[in-house]
Design an enzyme around this catalytic site. Structure first.
Site, PDB file in Angstrom:
ATOM      1  N   CYS A 264       1.144  -1.340   0.041  1.00 16.90           N
ATOM      2  CA  CYS A 264      -0.137   0.013   0.147  1.00 16.90           C
ATOM      3  C   CYS A 264       0.852   1.067  -0.043  1.00 16.90           C
ATOM      4  CB  CYS A 264      -1.106   0.332   1.212  1.00 16.90           C
ATOM      5  SG  CYS A 264      -1.466  -1.616   1.773  1.00 16.90           S
ATOM      6  N   PRO A 267       1.639   7.982  -0.682  1.00 16.16           N
ATOM      7  CA  PRO A 267       2.936   8.358  -2.161  1.00 16.16           C
ATOM      8  C   PRO A 267       3.857   8.416  -1.539  1.00 16.16           C
ATOM      9  CG  PRO A 267       1.606   9.783  -0.222  1.00 16.16           C
ATOM     10  CD  PRO A 267       1.597   8.462   0.652  1.00 16.16           C
ATOM     11  N   GLY A 268       4.314   7.379  -1.258  1.00 15.74           N
ATOM     12  CA  GLY A 268       5.910   6.937  -1.453  1.00 15.74           C
ATOM     13  C   GLY A 268       7.320   7.614  -0.408  1.00 15.74           C
ATOM     14  N   LYS A 270       6.805   5.801   2.643  1.00  7.78           N
ATOM     15  CA  LYS A 270       8.038   4.863   3.667  1.00  7.78           C
ATOM     16  C   LYS A 270       8.801   3.800   2.301  1.00  7.78           C
ATOM     17  CE  LYS A 270       4.360   5.141   6.654  1.00  7.78           C
ATOM     18  NZ  LYS A 270       2.930   6.250   6.334  1.00  7.78           N
ATOM     19  N   CYS A 386      -2.151   4.743  10.464  1.00  5.69           N
ATOM     20  CA  CYS A 386      -2.024   6.435  11.309  1.00  5.69           C
ATOM     21  C   CYS A 386      -3.178   6.474  11.919  1.00  5.69           C
ATOM     22  CB  CYS A 386      -1.676   7.403   9.943  1.00  5.69           C
ATOM     23  SG  CYS A 386      -2.614   7.352   8.687  1.00  5.69           S
TER      24      CYS A 386
END
Length: 449
Positions: A264, A267-268, A270, A386
């Site tokens: 998942c 937006p990149g 992690k 989160c």
């Protein structure tokens, strides 16, 4: 004369409240349009717009109660433009000491003349002149805990009730209060291109003070504005990311030359941090459900100079045999209600409902169940959200382990420093609640026997 800055804030609030736009996306779009159309706006103008948009959105429930107190017209009957003018004006009166009440009232009336008619401006004028800080302070006297916490922190009742089921009253009050506080600006240093001390010095030469974060490779910035225009950002030497989000890849601890799945990924943030930790050696498969979100991952990776990420539009709940036991490590930062990041995305409070929990946890468990089969024996998987709701976190893990006895939780060797020190639960889960320094999040690492 209409105040252009307040007018832009009003238009963004209209997009959020009437068209269900995401606060961060609507605000970013408006700011970019401002800069394209005119160079007369300054950083202080953008800061004021952001303050009004995020503050008004965050305190909407409390502000609406005050409008109800002073208005003989029901909220649903008030024109959306006029209602949002009232909201943003009352926010300034109650919570922005730097704005004189007279200025908030006058500018609100001027906007009402533009977006309504004479009766509308008279209505706005009458209500705003009645509002004072005592309206807010009276909510603290409410004897019902749920009602009082809800009104004094602008938190939906269902969410207050959910948090009270898993925490003491004082803890819940602190969570709700801290969810309204302005977040710090954190950046992650790209170790592939620059070291932390050099970047810190370069930023300080531009008047940006940077101090060490509590998570490796992170800096906390003071009074940082328009970071994406900085040469160092464009060159990929840093990216903007909350340091608690950065702790999740560190917790998974991917190594060079391993094969890693981020199921998942958008937006990149992690995903790219894992690539940096792997020294851009090995392979990361990055999935997301939508093509436009996958493009976000690709753009971030390109700017940072990362080449080991392979993206794919894919539904992580759909099983594929070809991935069976092929990954050394897997990150599942699953979709969630996002209750831990309300200070950054306050509109979440008004978009989420209690009935969303059941549907969301079903998706989370499906992703965990499906992707766990892709892990090699002896491999490690981190499940994270989160969110701060037990149903999305511990309960999902426990349901999974009941059905999958070949997996076990990897106990945490030692507690983290700083904000992580006191948040390790039974050495199994890390649950951090929103606080003065960080967002809220949950992490658990499981291993495959």
């Amino acid at each position: 004369m209409i105040d252009k800055v307040r007018q832009i804030a009003l238009k963004v609030l209209y997009e959020i409240n009437e068209k269900q736009a995401y606060s961060n996306i609507a605000l970013d779009s408006a700011i970019k349009q401002m800069r394209k159309e005119s160079n007369e706006f300054y950083d202080k103008d953008i800061s004021f717009i952001s303050e009004i948009v995020y503050g008004t959105t965050s305190w909407r429930l409390t502000i609406d109660e005050i409008i109800k107190k002073h208005s003989n017209i029901r909220l649903k009957k008030i024109s959306p433009w006029i209602l949002n003018i009232l909201r943003m004006s009352i926010y300034q009166i109650l919570f922005l000491d730097k704005v004189p009440k007279s200025a908030a009232v006058n500018e609100g009336v001027n906007l009402a003349k533009r977006y309504g008619h004479q009766a509308s401006s008279n209505f706005v004028n009458a209500i705003l002149r009645k509002v004072d800080k005592q309206d807010y302070e009276t909510f603290f006297a409410n004897e019902d805990d749920v009602e009082r916490i809800s009104l004094t922190t602008s938190m939906p009742k269902w969410l207050v009730e959910a948090l009270l089921k898993q925490n003491e009253r004082k803890v819940v009050e602190k969570i709700c209060q801290d969810s309204n506080k302005k977040p710090n600006v954190h950046i992650r240093v790209n170790s592939l291109k620059i070291d932390k001390e050099t970047l810190k010095r370069d930023l300080q030469e531009q008047g940006i003070q940077a101090q060490e974060g509590e998570v490796e490779d992170f800096l906390i910035l003071d009074k940082a504005k328009n970071l994406e225009s900085k040469k160092e950002f464009r060159e990929g030497k840093f990216t903007v990311q909350d340091e608690v989000a950065g702790f999740i890849p560190l917790f998974l601890n991917p190594k060079p030359n391993q094969r890693v799945l981020d199921a998942c990924s958008s937006p990149g943030g992690k995903t790219t941090y894992m690539a940096e930790l792997m020294q851009n050696q090995g392979e990361i498969l990055a999935w997301d459900l939508h093509e436009h979100r996958i493009k976000l991952v690709e753009q971030v990776a390109s700017r940072l100079g990362i080449t080991i990420i392979q993206t794919e539009v894919k539904d992580a709940t759909k099983w594929e045999e070809k991935y069976m036991e092929t990954f050394d490590k897997i990150l599942l930062d699953v979709p969630c209600l996002g209750i831990g990041v309300l200070k950054r995305k306050p509109d979440i409070k008004w978009k989420r409902k209690q009935e969303d929990i059941e549907e969301m946890t079903k998706i989370q468990l499906e992703i965990l169940q499906t992707c766990s089969t892709y892990l090699k024996k002896g491999g490690e998987l981190v499940y994270s959200t989160c969110s701060i709701l037990k149903e999305e976190n511990q309960d999902v893990i426990e349901k999974f382990l009941t059905k999958n006895p070949n997996f076990r939780i990897e106990k945490i060797e030692k507690e983290g420093k700083g904000f992580l020190t006191k948040f390790v639960e039974n050495r199994k889960f890390i649950q951090v609640y929103p606080n003065e320094k960080s967002d809220g999040f949950f992490m658990c690492k499981i291993c495959k026997a």
